[in-house]
Design a protein around this motif. Structure first.
Motif, PDB file in Angstrom:
ATOM      1  N   ALA A   1     -39.230  16.010  31.692  1.00 15.02           N
ATOM      2  CA  ALA A   1     -40.395  15.337  31.100  1.00 15.02           C
ATOM      3  C   ALA A   1     -40.068  14.808  29.704  1.00 15.02           C
ATOM      4  O   ALA A   1     -40.450  13.687  29.350  1.00 15.02           O
ATOM      5  CB  ALA A   1     -41.579  16.299  31.048  1.00 15.02           C
ATOM      6  N   ALA A   2     -39.356  15.615  28.923  1.00 16.25           N
ATOM      7  CA  ALA A   2     -39.006  15.192  27.568  1.00 16.25           C
ATOM      8  C   ALA A   2     -38.075  13.986  27.589  1.00 16.25           C
ATOM      9  O   ALA A   2     -38.250  13.028  26.819  1.00 16.25           O
ATOM     10  CB  ALA A   2     -38.358  16.348  26.808  1.00 16.25           C
ATOM     11  N   MET A   3     -37.084  13.997  28.469  1.00 11.09           N
ATOM     12  CA  MET A   3     -36.146  12.891  28.521  1.00 11.09           C
ATOM     13  C   MET A   3     -36.794  11.638  29.099  1.00 11.09           C
ATOM     14  O   MET A   3     -36.408  10.518  28.755  1.00 11.09           O
ATOM     15  CB  MET A   3     -34.909  13.285  29.319  1.00 11.09           C
ATOM     16  N   ALA A   4     -37.797  11.808  29.951  1.00 14.22           N
ATOM     17  CA  ALA A   4     -38.553  10.646  30.425  1.00 14.22           C
ATOM     18  C   ALA A   4     -39.299   9.991  29.267  1.00 14.22           C
ATOM     19  O   ALA A   4     -39.324   8.755  29.141  1.00 14.22           O
ATOM     20  CB  ALA A   4     -39.526  11.055  31.527  1.00 14.22           C
ATOM     21  N   LEU A   5     -39.901  10.819  28.399  1.00 14.01           N
ATOM     22  CA  LEU A   5     -40.574  10.275  27.219  1.00 14.01           C
ATOM     23  C   LEU A   5     -39.574   9.600  26.282  1.00 14.01           C
ATOM     24  O   LEU A   5     -39.857   8.537  25.721  1.00 14.01           O
ATOM     25  CB  LEU A   5     -41.317  11.384  26.479  1.00 14.01           C
ATOM     26  N   ALA A   6     -38.407  10.210  26.112  1.00 12.34           N
ATOM     27  CA  ALA A   6     -37.376   9.591  25.284  1.00 12.34           C
ATOM     28  C   ALA A   6     -36.945   8.254  25.875  1.00 12.34           C
ATOM     29  O   ALA A   6     -36.698   7.284  25.142  1.00 12.34           O
ATOM     30  CB  ALA A   6     -36.174  10.526  25.142  1.00 12.34           C
ATOM     31  N   GLY A   7     -36.849   8.190  27.210  1.00 14.41           N
ATOM     32  CA  GLY A   7     -36.486   6.936  27.862  1.00 14.41           C
ATOM     33  C   GLY A   7     -37.515   5.846  27.629  1.00 14.41           C
ATOM     34  O   GLY A   7     -37.165   4.675  27.434  1.00 14.41           O
TER      35      GLY A   7
ATOM     36  N   THR B   1     -33.059   1.845  19.069  1.00 14.01           N
ATOM     37  CA  THR B   1     -32.589   2.824  18.083  1.00 14.01           C
ATOM     38  C   THR B   1     -33.041   4.236  18.419  1.00 14.01           C
ATOM     39  O   THR B   1     -32.470   5.209  17.904  1.00 14.01           O
ATOM     40  CB  THR B   1     -33.100   2.451  16.678  1.00 14.01           C
ATOM     41  N   ALA B   2     -34.026   4.378  19.306  1.00 10.19           N
ATOM     42  CA  ALA B   2     -34.463   5.717  19.721  1.00 10.19           C
ATOM     43  C   ALA B   2     -33.389   6.459  20.498  1.00 10.19           C
ATOM     44  O   ALA B   2     -33.523   7.659  20.747  1.00 10.19           O
ATOM     45  CB  ALA B   2     -35.729   5.611  20.574  1.00 10.19           C
ATOM     46  N   VAL B   3     -32.316   5.752  20.877  1.00 12.68           N
ATOM     47  CA  VAL B   3     -31.268   6.398  21.678  1.00 12.68           C
ATOM     48  C   VAL B   3     -30.628   7.562  20.926  1.00 12.68           C
ATOM     49  O   VAL B   3     -30.209   8.557  21.545  1.00 12.68           O
ATOM     50  CB  VAL B   3     -30.214   5.356  22.113  1.00 12.68           C
ATOM     51  N   PHE B   4     -30.555   7.480  19.608  1.00  8.50           N
ATOM     52  CA  PHE B   4     -29.919   8.556  18.841  1.00  8.50           C
ATOM     53  C   PHE B   4     -30.740   9.838  18.929  1.00  8.50           C
ATOM     54  O   PHE B   4     -30.177  10.930  19.109  1.00  8.50           O
ATOM     55  CB  PHE B   4     -29.735   8.125  17.389  1.00  8.50           C
ATOM     56  N   GLU B   5     -32.046   9.711  18.814  1.00  7.51           N
ATOM     57  CA  GLU B   5     -32.892  10.891  18.949  1.00  7.51           C
ATOM     58  C   GLU B   5     -32.889  11.397  20.388  1.00  7.51           C
ATOM     59  O   GLU B   5     -32.924  12.611  20.623  1.00  7.51           O
ATOM     60  CB  GLU B   5     -34.321  10.549  18.509  1.00  7.51           C
ATOM     61  N   GLY B   6     -32.824  10.481  21.351  1.00  4.38           N
ATOM     62  CA  GLY B   6     -32.728  10.896  22.750  1.00  4.38           C
ATOM     63  C   GLY B   6     -31.450  11.663  23.027  1.00  4.38           C
ATOM     64  O   GLY B   6     -31.455  12.676  23.747  1.00  4.38           O
ATOM     65  N   MET B   7     -30.335  11.191  22.459  1.00  7.69           N
ATOM     66  CA  MET B   7     -29.061  11.905  22.624  1.00  7.69           C
ATOM     67  C   MET B   7     -29.126  13.291  21.998  1.00  7.69           C
ATOM     68  O   MET B   7     -28.612  14.263  22.566  1.00  7.69           O
ATOM     69  CB  MET B   7     -27.924  11.087  22.008  1.00  7.69           C
ATOM     70  N   PHE B   8     -29.763  13.374  20.844  1.00  2.85           N
ATOM     71  CA  PHE B   8     -29.911  14.686  20.212  1.00  2.85           C
ATOM     72  C   PHE B   8     -30.669  15.646  21.121  1.00  2.85           C
ATOM     73  O   PHE B   8     -30.259  16.806  21.306  1.00  2.85           O
ATOM     74  CB  PHE B   8     -30.638  14.545  18.876  1.00  2.85           C
ATOM     75  N   LEU B   9     -31.769  15.180  21.710  1.00  4.60           N
ATOM     76  CA  LEU B   9     -32.548  16.055  22.581  1.00  4.60           C
ATOM     77  C   LEU B   9     -31.732  16.483  23.797  1.00  4.60           C
ATOM     78  O   LEU B   9     -31.793  17.651  24.214  1.00  4.60           O
ATOM     79  CB  LEU B   9     -33.832  15.348  23.024  1.00  4.60           C
TER      80      LEU B   9
END
Length: 487
Positions: A170-176, A184-192
């Protein structure tokens, strides 16, 4: 939230109402103004064009993700005039909900006393960093904060592996989804994603199982972008999508180093009170084990957001908007847990609240009011013939109802130095084609601006002098925009 007697009715409100009120107060002077920022009205215009059958990338060019234009299609469906009000209302709601998520994160770190004020600080600092309207991070900060809430350290760490895996999905779906609003949100997504895998390793899961989960989490995060590519590829525009979304980003010319350094210095200066609060929070005594784990997590997230800011250069003010979410969350430690820092922090928030309103009013005076913009639209008129906006507000295409003579509706794509060679067309050749073949009936041009490609402007001025006559000059903030009609 402790308050002066005059503010006690506000202090008695539930937290969500306090933050909703703060969002309205910080944005009250902005609603209905189409000149808050050229970016967001362009997103609305592209969404409007898409609803009319003109697809992004092939029909109207830009390099933002399709998810951003789909988001703006909601207000655009009501027409661009009403859409201005609606996207700004959506942005205010998104900002308030993000502030609420920040407060909840601060609660989980043991900083409840400063949690609501941390949410207020987020809303205040948005106005300093071009977040007073609907910039992309104002929208994508919300799903990213939601993703963090789902997987941040807490009692859920000891739940079953299947539950942790589901929360991770669910979290990675929101990051996607956040990535499809701005990359630029990819960096925070990679961190998660890395955090989720590290947590599984720490809890004793086998490497093979961790790797399999990591692949699944990454696939879910990339799914929205994959769906966007498939959608455009099915329509025969997959190449246009790839070039606009990825290749062109790497092809842009860097701004001069001194300009980049100046932009970064401005960001650091604006954020310096929050950075000072974060430093004081870092120096607080260790709390209970769960709270301490949450605090370390928030600081790591702050590092990932800072990396996302630094990675792309240029550093316009709004590039720092994603940094505000973890920065305000950790600032809660100073506001609520640092005896000497609390009064200073609340004073800084109050000062920046007042200053932020002055900044917004100054930007409106500089960029133009809704009445000035309406006068310009009337000056262009809705008669026959196409329009070319060489420089000026791009949303004039949508509001005048006139046809466009190029797919490069955003003026900077053909007129700015940093875009030379990065848009898939030679700037000079496209400009000459516009005047020689498309022959627009109306041309809109403002004065020179910093970063403009001088030889390109010279071509435009020569063409206008040869075949056009001024039809009106319209003040727009501290600029004058000239409307030319074909002789």
């Amino acid at each position: 939230m402790h308050a002066h007697p005059v503010l006690r009715p506000v202090a008695a409100m539930p937290r969500w109402a306090q933050l909703a009120l703060a969002a309205l107060v910080t944005r009250a002077v902005t609603f209905g103004n189409p000149m808050l920022h050229v970016d967001e009205t362009f997103y609305l215009e592209v969404a409007d064009a898409w609803l009319r059958g003109i697809a992004p990338y092939s029909g109207v060019w830009d390099r933002k993700p399709a998810g951003l234009f789909l988001l703006y299609a909601i207000p655009a469906a009501f027409g661009v005039a009403a859409g201005v009000w609606l996207y700004q209302a959506m942005a205010a709601a998104s900002a308030a909900l993000t502030a609420l998520a920040i407060a909840r994160l601060a609660d989980r770190a043991g900083w409840t006393r400063g949690a609501t004020w941390a949410g207020v600080a987020y809303l205040v600092w948005l106005t300093w960093l071009e977040g007073q309207g609907g910039q992309a991070p104002v929208f994508y900060n919300l799903p990213m904060a939601g993703a963090v809430l789902l997987v941040a350290p807490g009692p859920g760490d000891s739940t079953s592996p299947s539950r942790r895996f589901a929360h991770g999905l669910a979290a990675m779906a929101l990051a996607g989804l956040a990535i499809q609003i701005k990359y630029t949100a990819v960096f925070e997504g990679m961190f998660l994603g890395l955090w989720l895998m590290w947590r599984e390793w720490r809890l004793g899961q086998r490497p093979a199982g961790i790797a399999a989960k990591g692949v699944a989490w990454a696939a879910v995060a990339l799914a929205p972008t994959g769906i966007a590519w498939a959608m455009f590829a099915a329509a025969g525009h997959g190449g246009d999508w790839v070039f606009a979304n990825f290749t062109s980003i790497l092809a842009r010319q860097p701004d001069p180093a001194i300009e980049q350094a100046g932009n970064l210095a401005v960001i650091l200066l604006i954020a310096s009170p929050l950075i000072a609060m974060a430093v004081l929070a870092w120096r607080l005594p260790a709390g209970a084990a769960p709270e301490q784990a949450m605090r370390r997590f928030l600081f790591c997230w702050l590092g990932a957001a800072a990396l996302g800011l630094l990675a792309f250069g240029s550093w316009f003010d709004h590039y720092a908007l994603p940094l505000l979410v973890p920065l305000c969350a950790v600032a809660a430690g100073c506001i609520g847990g640092h005896r000497d820092g609390r009064r200073w922090a609340l004073g800084a928030i109050a000062l920046f609240l007042i200053g932020g309103q002055a900044v917004v009013l100054g930007k409106i005076a500089n960029r133009g009011t809704a009445a000035q913009y309406a006068a310009l639209v009337r000056g262009i008129g809705r008669g026959p013939g196409c329009l070319y906006v060489y420089s000026g507000p791009s949303m004039l295409y949508a509001q005048s109802g006139r046809c466009a003579v190029t797919r490069y509706w955003f003026p900077s794509h053909l007129g700015r130095v940093r875009e030379a060679g990065a848009t898939g067309v030679d700037q000079a050749a496209e400009l000459r084609r516009i005047f020689a073949r498309a022959r627009p009936e109306v041309v809109v041009m403002r004065g020179p601006y910093r970063g403009e490609n001088a030889p390109i402007r010279a071509i435009a001025e020569a063409e206008v002098a040869r075949a056009y006559a001024p039809a009106g000059r319209y003040p727009l903030g501290d600029l004058t925009v000239t409307v030319y009609r074909r002789k």
